[in-house]
Write a protein that holds these residues in place. Sequence first.
Motif, PDB file in Angstrom:
ATOM      1  N   THR A 103       0.847  -1.194   0.000  1.00 47.68           N
ATOM      2  CA  THR A 103       0.000   0.000   0.000  1.00 47.68           C
ATOM      3  C   THR A 103       0.880   1.241   0.000  1.00 47.68           C
ATOM      4  N   SER A 104       1.124   1.768  -1.186  1.00 46.85           N
ATOM      5  CA  SER A 104       1.947   2.948  -1.361  1.00 46.85           C
ATOM      6  C   SER A 104       1.060   4.197  -1.362  1.00 46.85           C
ATOM      7  N   HIS A 105       1.502   5.237  -2.041  1.00 48.78           N
ATOM      8  CA  HIS A 105       0.799   6.516  -2.001  1.00 48.78           C
ATOM      9  C   HIS A 105       0.892   7.191  -3.360  1.00 48.78           C
ATOM     10  N   GLN A 106      -0.166   7.892  -3.698  1.00 45.54           N
ATOM     11  CA  GLN A 106      -0.187   8.665  -4.934  1.00 45.54           C
ATOM     12  C   GLN A 106       1.005   9.614  -5.017  1.00 45.54           C
ATOM     13  N   GLY A 107       1.431  10.141  -3.869  1.00 51.42           N
ATOM     14  CA  GLY A 107       2.509  11.123  -3.849  1.00 51.42           C
ATOM     15  C   GLY A 107       3.888  10.544  -3.614  1.00 51.42           C
ATOM     16  N   ALA A 108       4.056   9.228  -3.737  1.00 47.96           N
ATOM     17  CA  ALA A 108       5.369   8.614  -3.505  1.00 47.96           C
ATOM     18  C   ALA A 108       6.402   9.160  -4.484  1.00 47.96           C
ATOM     19  N   ARG A 109       7.514   9.620  -3.955  1.00 46.83           N
ATOM     20  CA  ARG A 109       8.614  10.105  -4.776  1.00 46.83           C
ATOM     21  C   ARG A 109       9.847  10.218  -3.879  1.00 46.83           C
ATOM     22  N   PRO A 110      11.047  10.238  -4.455  1.00 46.54           N
ATOM     23  CA  PRO A 110      12.252  10.180  -3.624  1.00 46.54           C
ATOM     24  C   PRO A 110      12.485  11.393  -2.737  1.00 46.54           C
ATOM     25  N   ASP A 111      12.020  12.579  -3.120  1.00 50.23           N
ATOM     26  CA  ASP A 111      12.364  13.760  -2.321  1.00 50.23           C
ATOM     27  C   ASP A 111      11.456  13.855  -1.097  1.00 50.23           C
ATOM     28  N   PRO A 112      11.940  14.521  -0.039  1.00 53.15           N
ATOM     29  CA  PRO A 112      11.247  14.466   1.258  1.00 53.15           C
ATOM     30  C   PRO A 112      10.306  15.609   1.566  1.00 53.15           C
ATOM     31  N   LEU A 113       9.755  16.299   0.564  1.00 50.06           N
ATOM     32  CA  LEU A 113       8.858  17.409   0.863  1.00 50.06           C
ATOM     33  C   LEU A 113       7.689  16.930   1.733  1.00 50.06           C
ATOM     34  N   PHE A 114       7.062  15.828   1.340  1.00 46.77           N
ATOM     35  CA  PHE A 114       6.079  15.136   2.174  1.00 46.77           C
ATOM     36  C   PHE A 114       6.803  13.953   2.798  1.00 46.77           C
ATOM     37  N   ALA A 115       6.871  13.918   4.123  1.00 43.90           N
ATOM     38  CA  ALA A 115       7.795  13.023   4.820  1.00 43.90           C
ATOM     39  C   ALA A 115       7.617  11.555   4.453  1.00 43.90           C
ATOM     40  N   ALA A 116       6.392  11.111   4.207  1.00 45.67           N
ATOM     41  CA  ALA A 116       6.172   9.703   3.908  1.00 45.67           C
ATOM     42  C   ALA A 116       6.520   9.330   2.469  1.00 45.67           C
ATOM     43  N   ALA A 117       6.610  10.326   1.585  1.00 46.34           N
ATOM     44  CA  ALA A 117       6.807  10.054   0.160  1.00 46.34           C
ATOM     45  C   ALA A 117       8.069   9.242  -0.132  1.00 46.34           C
ATOM     46  N   PRO A 118       9.239   9.610   0.413  1.00 41.29           N
ATOM     47  CA  PRO A 118      10.432   8.816   0.098  1.00 41.29           C
ATOM     48  C   PRO A 118      10.418   7.433   0.713  1.00 41.29           C
ATOM     49  N   ASP A 119       9.693   7.251   1.826  1.00 43.19           N
ATOM     50  CA  ASP A 119       9.593   5.914   2.416  1.00 43.19           C
ATOM     51  C   ASP A 119       8.825   4.980   1.486  1.00 43.19           C
ATOM     52  N   HIS A 120       7.753   5.487   0.903  1.00 42.74           N
ATOM     53  CA  HIS A 120       6.997   4.680  -0.061  1.00 42.74           C
ATOM     54  C   HIS A 120       7.832   4.406  -1.313  1.00 42.74           C
ATOM     55  N   ALA A 121       8.555   5.413  -1.789  1.00 38.45           N
ATOM     56  CA  ALA A 121       9.401   5.216  -2.970  1.00 38.45           C
ATOM     57  C   ALA A 121      10.473   4.177  -2.696  1.00 38.45           C
ATOM     58  N   ALA A 122      11.035   4.179  -1.483  1.00 34.22           N
ATOM     59  CA  ALA A 122      12.050   3.192  -1.128  1.00 34.22           C
ATOM     60  C   ALA A 122      11.470   1.786  -1.109  1.00 34.22           C
ATOM     61  N   ALA A 123      10.248   1.641  -0.609  1.00 28.79           N
ATOM     62  CA  ALA A 123       9.602   0.322  -0.605  1.00 28.79           C
ATOM     63  C   ALA A 123       9.374  -0.171  -2.031  1.00 28.79           C
ATOM     64  N   GLU A 124       9.012   0.728  -2.920  1.00 29.01           N
ATOM     65  CA  GLU A 124       8.822   0.336  -4.324  1.00 29.01           C
ATOM     66  C   GLU A 124      10.144  -0.116  -4.940  1.00 29.01           C
ATOM     67  N   ASP A 125      11.246   0.507  -4.545  1.00 27.12           N
ATOM     68  CA  ASP A 125      12.557   0.063  -5.031  1.00 27.12           C
ATOM     69  C   ASP A 125      12.870  -1.343  -4.536  1.00 27.12           C
ATOM     70  N   VAL A 126      12.523  -1.628  -3.286  1.00 26.78           N
ATOM     71  CA  VAL A 126      12.736  -2.977  -2.745  1.00 26.78           C
ATOM     72  C   VAL A 126      11.890  -3.985  -3.521  1.00 26.78           C
ATOM     73  N   LEU A 127      10.653  -3.647  -3.776  1.00 24.86           N
ATOM     74  CA  LEU A 127       9.777  -4.541  -4.540  1.00 24.86           C
ATOM     75  C   LEU A 127      10.360  -4.833  -5.917  1.00 24.86           C
ATOM     76  N   ALA A 128      10.832  -3.799  -6.582  1.00 21.27           N
ATOM     77  CA  ALA A 128      11.343  -3.956  -7.941  1.00 21.27           C
ATOM     78  C   ALA A 128      12.578  -4.844  -7.989  1.00 21.27           C
ATOM     79  N   ALA A 129      13.292  -4.923  -6.868  1.00 19.60           N
ATOM     80  CA  ALA A 129      14.522  -5.711  -6.828  1.00 19.60           C
ATOM     81  C   ALA A 129      14.294  -7.161  -6.412  1.00 19.60           C
ATOM     82  N   THR A 130      13.049  -7.526  -6.088  1.00 23.39           N
ATOM     83  CA  THR A 130      12.807  -8.871  -5.560  1.00 23.39           C
ATOM     84  C   THR A 130      12.887  -9.965  -6.613  1.00 23.39           C
ATOM     85  N   GLY A 131      12.545  -9.625  -7.850  1.00 24.01           N
ATOM     86  CA  GLY A 131      12.515 -10.640  -8.887  1.00 24.01           C
ATOM     87  C   GLY A 131      11.215 -11.407  -8.966  1.00 24.01           C
ATOM     88  N   VAL A 132      10.228 -11.060  -8.130  1.00 23.59           N
ATOM     89  CA  VAL A 132       8.910 -11.698  -8.196  1.00 23.59           C
ATOM     90  C   VAL A 132       7.892 -10.640  -8.605  1.00 23.59           C
TER      91      VAL A 132
END
Length: 287
Positions: A103-132
């Motif tokens: 469960t990510s966010h519409q505003g997910a992005r690497p920069d920290p203007l909205f504090a939760a945004a980079p955390d969601h972007a980081a989780a998406e990077d982890v997902l992309a690296a899983t291979g599943v």
Amino acid sequence: MIVVTGGSGVLGRGVVERLLDHVPADGIAVSVRDVDAAADLAARGVRVRRGDFAEPATLDAAFEGADQVLVVSVDALGDEARAWHRAAIEAAVAAGARRVLYTSHQGARPDPLFAAAPDHAAAEDVLAATGVPWTSLANGFYAETVPMLLGDAASTGELRLPADGPVAWTTRADLAAATARLLVAGAPDGRTAALTGPEALDMDAVAEIAGEVTGRPIRRVVVEDAEYRSTLVGNGVPGHAADMLVGMFAASRRGDFAPADPTLAGLVGRPATSLREFLGAALSPAR
């Protein structure tokens, strides 16, 4: 089997309730920190398992036998949130899940203007690296935030907030229904389209709607970010939480939480809940 984390929380439980309309109870498991909090689900036949993202060793048993795992993002920020999300995603992959949803966010992005945004972007990077196969749910900003932002505006007649931009306010109930549909019918690979309510509204429009719902006209007053933060802290809001709220307004001014998108309505098979409908149920003229 579908495993839902945070099954005793608002969004996670909502997903489970919608899944139970379509999936036998024994085909659903919930991962929760406190199994007693999900005792009612266990009584209905849902498999209730203890799993704590902060204790990765507990997730092996929590995710055992999973075909799909829905990782509901945690109520934390920064390094803690990133570590917990990584632990859950990696445990789901290790358990053999054929798809991991987050469960990510519409505003997910690497920069920290909205504090939760980079955390969601980081989780998406982890997902992309899983291979599943994985799906990141680009959830709109929760409409449940609006009554908190309104505060005592109905009694004072003023809504004093920083300058803002449009936000596609979205109810948790709609997101739960859409998520359950994706778990049952099949989710797309990668990041979804934005899953939002039917329209993006700025706080001028929110004030007008809230005034109509409560029967008490509310005037929108724009204040400086620093004044808003000072007021929050003066009212007992912790500094980090005040910073997050100020950042939310800054990100909305940039357009991070808009536009509205029709995808969610298509998933739930009806118009998405409008903010007017939501506030009509959440507020009363007595407020």
